[in-house]
Design a protein around this motif. Structure first.
Motif, PDB file in Angstrom:
ATOM      1  N   TRP A  22       4.445   9.459   9.981  1.00 28.12           N
ATOM      2  CA  TRP A  22       4.959   9.493   9.685  1.00 28.12           C
ATOM      3  C   TRP A  22       5.282   8.488   8.981  1.00 28.12           C
ATOM      4  CZ3 TRP A  22       8.335   5.388   9.559  1.00 28.12           C
ATOM      5  CH2 TRP A  22      10.100   5.028   8.610  1.00 28.12           C
ATOM      6  N   LEU A  23       4.634   7.545   9.368  1.00 29.56           N
ATOM      7  CA  LEU A  23       4.839   6.224   8.467  1.00 29.56           C
ATOM      8  C   LEU A  23       3.113   5.915   7.665  1.00 29.56           C
ATOM      9  CD1 LEU A  23       6.030   3.189   8.800  1.00 29.56           C
ATOM     10  CD2 LEU A  23       3.797   2.664  10.587  1.00 29.56           C
ATOM     11  N   ILE A  24       2.567   6.757   7.334  1.00 32.21           N
ATOM     12  CA  ILE A  24       2.579   6.745   6.408  1.00 32.21           C
ATOM     13  C   ILE A  24       2.543   7.996   5.154  1.00 32.21           C
ATOM     14  CG2 ILE A  24      -0.226   8.526   5.768  1.00 32.21           C
ATOM     15  CD1 ILE A  24      -1.813   7.452   8.973  1.00 32.21           C
ATOM     16  N   TYR A  25       3.025   8.592   5.336  1.00 28.84           N
ATOM     17  CA  TYR A  25       4.118   9.252   4.483  1.00 28.84           C
ATOM     18  C   TYR A  25       4.960   8.442   4.125  1.00 28.84           C
ATOM     19  CZ  TYR A  25       3.932  14.506   3.059  1.00 28.84           C
ATOM     20  OH  TYR A  25       3.710  15.813   1.908  1.00 28.84           O
ATOM     21  N   PHE A  26       5.722   7.777   4.672  1.00 33.28           N
ATOM     22  CA  PHE A  26       6.550   6.703   4.696  1.00 33.28           C
ATOM     23  C   PHE A  26       6.192   5.500   3.068  1.00 33.28           C
ATOM     24  CE2 PHE A  26       8.606   2.146   4.385  1.00 33.28           C
ATOM     25  CZ  PHE A  26       9.220   2.520   4.596  1.00 33.28           C
ATOM     26  N   SER A  27       5.137   5.367   3.725  1.00 24.48           N
ATOM     27  CA  SER A  27       3.823   4.147   2.879  1.00 24.48           C
ATOM     28  C   SER A  27       3.363   5.301   1.045  1.00 24.48           C
ATOM     29  CB  SER A  27       2.511   3.923   3.143  1.00 24.48           C
ATOM     30  OG  SER A  27       2.840   2.784   4.563  1.00 24.48           O
ATOM     31  N   PHE A  28       3.145   6.488   1.681  1.00 21.44           N
ATOM     32  CA  PHE A  28       3.068   6.951   0.394  1.00 21.44           C
ATOM     33  C   PHE A  28       4.032   7.319  -0.262  1.00 21.44           C
ATOM     34  CE2 PHE A  28       3.110  11.743  -1.383  1.00 21.44           C
ATOM     35  CZ  PHE A  28       1.947  11.560  -2.058  1.00 21.44           C
ATOM     36  N   GLY A  29       5.237   7.213   0.156  1.00 31.25           N
ATOM     37  CA  GLY A  29       6.505   7.498  -0.879  1.00 31.25           C
ATOM     38  C   GLY A  29       6.550   5.799  -1.340  1.00 31.25           C
ATOM     39  N   VAL A  30       6.936   4.551  -0.211  1.00 28.19           N
ATOM     40  CA  VAL A  30       6.602   3.569  -1.342  1.00 28.19           C
ATOM     41  C   VAL A  30       6.010   2.768  -2.445  1.00 28.19           C
ATOM     42  CG1 VAL A  30       6.114   1.042  -1.245  1.00 28.19           C
ATOM     43  CG2 VAL A  30       7.342   2.437   0.947  1.00 28.19           C
ATOM     44  N   ALA A  31       4.467   3.543  -2.499  1.00 25.15           N
ATOM     45  CA  ALA A  31       3.547   3.822  -3.782  1.00 25.15           C
ATOM     46  C   ALA A  31       4.074   4.718  -4.612  1.00 25.15           C
ATOM     47  CB  ALA A  31       2.450   4.396  -3.244  1.00 25.15           C
ATOM     48  N   ILE A  32       4.752   5.823  -4.700  1.00 24.22           N
ATOM     49  CA  ILE A  32       5.065   6.616  -5.868  1.00 24.22           C
ATOM     50  C   ILE A  32       6.376   5.624  -6.371  1.00 24.22           C
ATOM     51  CG2 ILE A  32       6.402   8.967  -6.471  1.00 24.22           C
ATOM     52  CD1 ILE A  32       4.328  10.092  -3.951  1.00 24.22           C
ATOM     53  N   ALA A  33       6.621   5.487  -5.935  1.00 23.07           N
ATOM     54  CA  ALA A  33       8.205   4.719  -6.300  1.00 23.07           C
ATOM     55  C   ALA A  33       8.004   3.409  -6.527  1.00 23.07           C
ATOM     56  CB  ALA A  33       9.340   4.659  -5.598  1.00 23.07           C
TER      57      ALA A  33
END
Length: 405
Positions: A22-33
């Motif tokens: 989840w934390l990696i996917y959260f970082s994924f969302g941060v990087a996208i936006a």
């Protein structure tokens, strides 16, 4: 007697692994936006118009398309332990490179680098969850980890201009470095979790599923339902990526300050979290297509409401778009996974094909939005394109219903 205490211990540790994913996917969302709230200063600094910025924002989905199949092979060969760590390093490197970009081409290459690691997360995360959980626990775990990119997007959209930019002394390049550090922190936490002895006891390091086979493409693509779902995925990602990247700038065009635009742009992400936790649960097989049709109608209506300058009308459009945005993708994947004649051992390949085709829309969405914004000197034409795509998705859904019947 000896096995009784082991099962709950393993079960508990599964949730630590889920937290790492989840934390990696959260970082994924941060990087996208991360760039969306700062399009104006970035475009001025780089000397790039909206069309060129749209190309830059769509660079990583283009790289994603190229990298999806090789990343799937690497995941089969080396496993999620090392490959998710590699994904965090690639994401951090992309954000780091963006902070040093002086020209549009340099920025485009830096953003494209992110796409090389994206498939490792998109394919590796569900693969991990599917192996660790089953039954109702799998549904719960899937619902939890899917919230990661949405909450990451809310974090970036809501806090970039109000918190991160002041911390970086008003320099967008510093914001990129801050977010690179956040991604690296997620990678360190994942590394610590995977170093725990319980990680191997869970079997998380083991490789599952069949190895990649090019011949399987023909068999899956031969199914008309699959072709329609893949076409649907392109339209869904066109809408999602276009609005993910351009919504803050659209709101600034409506007279909002950068901070206000970031906060308002987080509304769809917040509603997306609620939607993805609730709506797919309601989408039982017998009413799944009907609910998907309702979501496409919501997306169409939202594109009309976002044309308004009235705050209440805009807010309604943002809520509707958020509810539709995440659930459209989730239900489309469920429809694909339950398509007859796709062998269970090929569901991973089918999912990879879904994301590969979907990212065609991920490229076209941001680029078209920027191009049409330049042509119309505003956001009327771009929002009309969302309306047309939504109507097109309804037609594809109608064909899918006929094909299934």
């Amino acid at each position: 007697m000896n096995t009784a205490p082991v099962v709950p211990e393993q079960t508990r540790f599964r949730w630590f692994i889920l937290f790492g994913v989840w934390l990696i996917y959260f970082s994924f969302g941060v990087a996208i936006a991360s760039m969306a709230p700062m399009i104006a200063p970035i475009s001025v600094d780089l000397g790039a118009g909206y069309t060129l910025m749209g190309g830059i924002l769509g660079a990583w989905p283009l790289a994603y398309i190229v990298a999806a199949i090789p990343c799937g092979i690497l995941l089969d060969k080396f496993g999620v332990r090392s490959m998710l760590l590699v994904a965090t390093l690639i994401m951090a490197a992309s954000l780091f490179a963006r902070s040093f970009a002086d020209t549009p081409m340099q920025m485009m290459l830096a953003v494209a680098l992110f796409g090389l690691g994206g498939p490792l997360i998109s394919v590796g995360a569900p693969k991990t969850i599917a192996h660790l959980f089953d039954g109702t626990q799998r549904a719960t775990a899937m619902g939890i980890y899917v919230t990661g990119p949405y909450l990451g997007g809310i974090f970036a959209l809501g806090l970039t201009n109000s918190v991160a930019l002041p911390l970086a002394d008003g320099d967008w390049r510093g914001v990129m470095l801050i977010y690179a550090g956040l991604v690296l922190t997620a990678g360190v936490i994942w590394f610590a979790i995977t170093c725990h002895p319980e990680f191997d006891k869970q079997g998380s390091g083991a490789e599952q599923g069949k190895k990649f086979n090019l011949a399987a493409f023909r068999d899956i693509l031969h199914l008309p339902e699959v072709r329609l779902i893949l076409a649907m995925s392109i339209g869904i990602f066109f809408i999602n990526h276009a609005l993910n990247n351009w919504l803050p700038e659209l709101l600034r065009d409506r007279g909002f300050t950068p901070v206000e635009a970031g906060l308002w742009a987080a509304i769809p992400s917040a509603m997306g979290v609620l939607g993805v936790l609730a709506i797919p649960r309601l989408a039982t097989p017998e009413r799944r297509l009907a609910i998907m049709g309702g979501l496409f109608c919501m997306s169409f209506l939202a594109s009309l409401l976002l044309q308004s300058n009235a705050s209440a009308v805009l807010a309604s459009g943002l809520v509707l778009q958020g509810l539709a945005r995440g659930s459209m993708m989730t239900i489309a994947i469920l429809i694909l996974m339950e398509t007859p004649n796709i062998p269970p051992e090929r569901l991973g390949l089918a999912g990879g094909m879904f994301f590969t085709s979907a990212e065609i829309g991920g490229v076209l969405g941001p680029f078209s939005f920027g191009l049409l914004s330049d042509l119309s000197a505003g956001f009327v034409l771009p929002l009309m394109s969302i309306s047309l795509i939504s109507l097109g998705l309804l037609l594809v859904l109608f064909q899918l219903r006929k094909s299934q019947a």
